[in-house]
Every structure is written in structure tokens, then in C-alpha cells.
Design a protein around this motif. Structure first.
Motif, PDB file in Angstrom:
ATOM      1  N   PRO A 289       0.790  -1.241   0.000  1.00  0.00           N
ATOM      2  CA  PRO A 289       0.000   0.000   0.000  1.00  0.00           C
ATOM      3  C   PRO A 289       0.820   1.289   0.000  1.00  0.00           C
ATOM      4  O   PRO A 289       0.265   2.352  -0.260  1.00  0.00           O
ATOM      5  CB  PRO A 289      -0.802  -0.113   1.291  1.00  0.00           C
ATOM      6  N   GLN A 290       2.110   1.233   0.296  1.00  0.00           N
ATOM      7  CA  GLN A 290       2.864   2.459   0.528  1.00  0.00           C
ATOM      8  C   GLN A 290       2.803   3.422  -0.661  1.00  0.00           C
ATOM      9  O   GLN A 290       2.462   4.600  -0.510  1.00  0.00           O
ATOM     10  CB  GLN A 290       4.332   2.123   0.838  1.00  0.00           C
TER      11      GLN A 290
ATOM     12  N   LEU B 245      -1.893   8.990  -3.555  1.00  0.00           N
ATOM     13  CA  LEU B 245      -3.203   9.546  -3.228  1.00  0.00           C
ATOM     14  C   LEU B 245      -3.068  10.821  -2.412  1.00  0.00           C
ATOM     15  O   LEU B 245      -3.684  11.848  -2.719  1.00  0.00           O
ATOM     16  CB  LEU B 245      -4.023   8.509  -2.453  1.00  0.00           C
ATOM     17  N   LEU B 246      -2.256  10.771  -1.366  1.00  0.00           N
ATOM     18  CA  LEU B 246      -2.126  11.934  -0.487  1.00  0.00           C
ATOM     19  C   LEU B 246      -1.416  13.087  -1.187  1.00  0.00           C
ATOM     20  O   LEU B 246      -1.755  14.252  -0.955  1.00  0.00           O
ATOM     21  CB  LEU B 246      -1.388  11.535   0.788  1.00  0.00           C
ATOM     22  N   ALA B 247      -0.447  12.781  -2.045  1.00  0.00           N
ATOM     23  CA  ALA B 247       0.246  13.844  -2.773  1.00  0.00           C
ATOM     24  C   ALA B 247      -0.720  14.614  -3.655  1.00  0.00           C
ATOM     25  O   ALA B 247      -0.618  15.840  -3.791  1.00  0.00           O
ATOM     26  CB  ALA B 247       1.370  13.247  -3.614  1.00  0.00           C
ATOM     27  N   ALA B 248      -1.682  13.909  -4.248  1.00  0.00           N
ATOM     28  CA  ALA B 248      -2.673  14.589  -5.078  1.00  0.00           C
ATOM     29  C   ALA B 248      -3.701  15.321  -4.220  1.00  0.00           C
ATOM     30  O   ALA B 248      -4.015  16.492  -4.460  1.00  0.00           O
ATOM     31  CB  ALA B 248      -3.369  13.574  -5.985  1.00  0.00           C
ATOM     32  N   ALA B 249      -4.225  14.642  -3.202  1.00  0.00           N
ATOM     33  CA  ALA B 249      -5.310  15.211  -2.404  1.00  0.00           C
ATOM     34  C   ALA B 249      -4.876  16.406  -1.576  1.00  0.00           C
ATOM     35  O   ALA B 249      -5.720  17.233  -1.195  1.00  0.00           O
ATOM     36  CB  ALA B 249      -5.905  14.136  -1.494  1.00  0.00           C
TER      37      ALA B 249
ATOM     38  N   CYS C 274       0.484   3.348   6.696  1.00  0.00           N
ATOM     39  CA  CYS C 274       1.068   4.189   5.641  1.00  0.00           C
ATOM     40  C   CYS C 274       0.548   5.624   5.685  1.00  0.00           C
ATOM     41  O   CYS C 274       1.141   6.511   5.050  1.00  0.00           O
ATOM     42  CB  CYS C 274       0.775   3.583   4.269  1.00  0.00           C
ATOM     43  N   PHE C 275      -0.548   5.845   6.384  1.00  0.00           N
ATOM     44  CA  PHE C 275      -1.107   7.198   6.463  1.00  0.00           C
ATOM     45  C   PHE C 275      -0.434   7.964   7.593  1.00  0.00           C
ATOM     46  O   PHE C 275      -0.296   7.441   8.701  1.00  0.00           O
ATOM     47  CB  PHE C 275      -2.609   7.134   6.695  1.00  0.00           C
ATOM     48  N   PRO C 276      -0.021   9.198   7.345  1.00  0.00           N
ATOM     49  CA  PRO C 276       0.615   9.985   8.412  1.00  0.00           C
ATOM     50  C   PRO C 276      -0.319  10.157   9.603  1.00  0.00           C
ATOM     51  O   PRO C 276      -1.550  10.185   9.454  1.00  0.00           O
ATOM     52  CB  PRO C 276       0.896  11.329   7.731  1.00  0.00           C
ATOM     53  N   ALA C 277       0.270  10.293  10.761  1.00  0.00           N
ATOM     54  CA  ALA C 277      -0.524  10.520  11.977  1.00  0.00           C
ATOM     55  C   ALA C 277      -1.393  11.752  11.797  1.00  0.00           C
ATOM     56  O   ALA C 277      -0.957  12.765  11.258  1.00  0.00           O
ATOM     57  CB  ALA C 277       0.402  10.692  13.177  1.00  0.00           C
TER      58      ALA C 277
ATOM     59  N   ALA D  68      -6.780   4.979  15.154  1.00  0.00           N
ATOM     60  CA  ALA D  68      -7.771   6.065  15.205  1.00  0.00           C
ATOM     61  C   ALA D  68      -8.514   6.191  13.881  1.00  0.00           C
ATOM     62  O   ALA D  68      -8.857   7.291  13.442  1.00  0.00           O
ATOM     63  CB  ALA D  68      -7.124   7.388  15.589  1.00  0.00           C
ATOM     64  N   ALA D  69      -8.754   5.043  13.239  1.00  0.00           N
ATOM     65  CA  ALA D  69      -9.520   4.997  11.992  1.00  0.00           C
ATOM     66  C   ALA D  69     -10.976   4.686  12.324  1.00  0.00           C
ATOM     67  O   ALA D  69     -11.272   3.939  13.261  1.00  0.00           O
ATOM     68  CB  ALA D  69      -8.959   3.937  11.048  1.00  0.00           C
TER      69      ALA D  69
END
Length: 249
Positions: free
Chosen positions: A85-86, A92-96, A127-130, A156-157
């Protein structure tokens, strides 16, 4: 809560005359949408991830305080099935991040054939930042275990609460301090509308689970014929009458 109430997507031709005046050009639909709702779930990203410039354009076209949740690409959830997933998460995050302060939660909707795998889920969420808000919508019954609950809570999801046919199709777990709820199809007429009783029941469930100061994101995915528009407005109204805070124009 406060409640952020909106729809899954905004570009539907049959919403002309329901949400959009007939002569409003498609290029102005997002601006028109944002006069009625304070949030939207962007499901375009599921089919094809737009570049950061497109997200930045959506930011520029919406008012301060508007929130856009983003449905993660099917490349991550349906093709890779959460494996490796990395890179997909970083892309995804770079675009969003083009959304800046408009960026809301990331939704991971899992394939209905994907059985529970706590290691896969744990690796993906890592893989998602805190501080990134991630909601997970599993669709196979094998996910409803204490081990899955523990993984979501540790990161915390939010477990995405989901409704189909005016009844819950997921456990009503509270795994973090904020919530995420999706309505897929009601049983009222005309199809796929939700009736007043169903919406009132969901308002009560949300109010029981979260205090008024907690953020809860609510999206209607029953887009056919503008049902999502009408039901989102009805749900917001029911919540206000029940004494809850709803964020909106």
C-alpha cells in the motif's frame, strides 16, 4: 456532533431540476452544490485519481470551511486489495493535498469479496501519516471481529457505518472520536429514497454514539433521480430538529 451532511459525488445529469437549475452549466455545478451543502464525498478519485492541480481547482471553487472527503483509488482497494500500500497511499495523499484545508477523511471501501486480514489492514493504515482521518468500509462479514476493531482503534480509523435498504449492514462500532456514515439505498418510494422513520432512526443512533462536539461525516450515495440530494437535506433537517449541530450554508 457537529454533523457534516452531503452526497457521494455531485456530477449527475439527473440532478438537473433537483439541485441544479436547468440552465446552470456543468462547469459551475460544484459552486452551486456548495451553496446547499458544506461537504461532499469525492468518488471520482476511486475510478481515476486526479492530479493535485485538479484538487487545487476544487479548493479554489469552494468556500472556506467546505470539506471534501476522498474515496481512495480502486487501484489500492480493489486491484492491489491492500497489498503493497505504501506507493498508492503516498500518491493519493500527494494529489489530495491540493485541497489544503478542504481535505476531509479518506475513505477505504473494500471489495465485497475481500475477506478479513488484520495484517493487511494494519499495514495499510500505517502508511497514512498521523492525524490523517481514514474511514474503512469493509463489505465482507468476516471483518466483524474484535481483532479488526482493535486495529481500527489503534490507528484512530473510523469504521464506516453503512446502510442499505434502510438498515445497518455494518456493526455500529465507535473506533475513534469521529464518525463516518454512508447511505446506499432506502426502501421508501420513489426508489431509492429514505423514509422519515429511517432517517430519524439514524439520527438517534448517531446522537447516541457521539457527543455534539464530535465530527461525524454523513454521505448519501443513492444518487438516482436526485434521491441523495433530497435525503441529505431531510437528514440534516431531522438532526437539527433533534437538537444536533449541522454544519452547512
Amino acid at each position: 456532533m457537529p454533523l457534516f451532511v452531503g452526497t457521494s459525488g455531485w456530477q449527475y445529469d439527473d440532478w438537473r431540476g433537483v439541485l441544479y437549475p436547468p440552465k446552470t452549466p456543468r462547469r459551475l455545478w460544484l459552486e452551486e452544490y456548495a451553496t446547499r451543502f458544506a461537504t461532499v464525498e469525492n468518488n471520482n478519485a476511486f475510478y481515476r485519481l486526479p492530479p493535485a492541480e485538479t484538487f487545487a481547482d476544487w479548493r479554489a471553487r469552494t468556500p472556506e470551511g467546505f470539506v471534501m472527503a476522498v474515496k481512495a483509488s480502486r487501484y489500492l482497494t480493489h486491484l492491489k486489495r491492500l497489498h503493497d500500500p505504501q506507493e498508492p497511499v503516498e500518491r493519493l495523499l500527494a494529489a489530495a493535498t491540493g485541497l489544503g484545508p478542504r481535505l476531509g477523511p479518506i475513505l477505504l471501501q473494500l471489495p465485497p469479496t475481500l475477506r478479513a486480514d488484520t495484517l493487511l489492514l494494519d499495514t495499510c493504515l500505517s502508511c497514512f501519516p498521523a492525524g490523517t482521518r481514514v474511514a474503512v468500509e469493509p463489505r465482507h462479514a468476516s471483518w466483524w471481529t474484535p481483532a479488526v476493531h482493535a486495529v481500527l482503534s489503534r490507528h484512530a480509523a473510523a469504521l464506516c457505518w453503512a446502510d442499505r435498504d434502510s438498515r445497518p449492514v455494518t456493526p455500529l462500532w465507535r473506533t475513534t472520536g469521529w464518525g463516518y456514515l454512508r447511505f446506499h439505498a432506502g426502501r421508501a418510494q420513489p426508489t431509492p429514497r429514505y423514509g422519515q422513520r429511517a432517517l430519524a432512526s439514524w439520527t438517534a443512533r448517531v446522537a447516541e454514539a457521539w457527543p455534539d462536539e464530535a465530527d461525524v461525516y454523513v454521505y448519501f450515495n443513492n444518487d438516482l433521480g436526485g434521491a441523495a440530494v433530497l435525503d441529505a437535506a431531510a437528514f440534516a433537517g431531522a438532526a437539527v430538529r433533534a437538537g444536533r449541530t449541522v454544519i452547512g450554508p
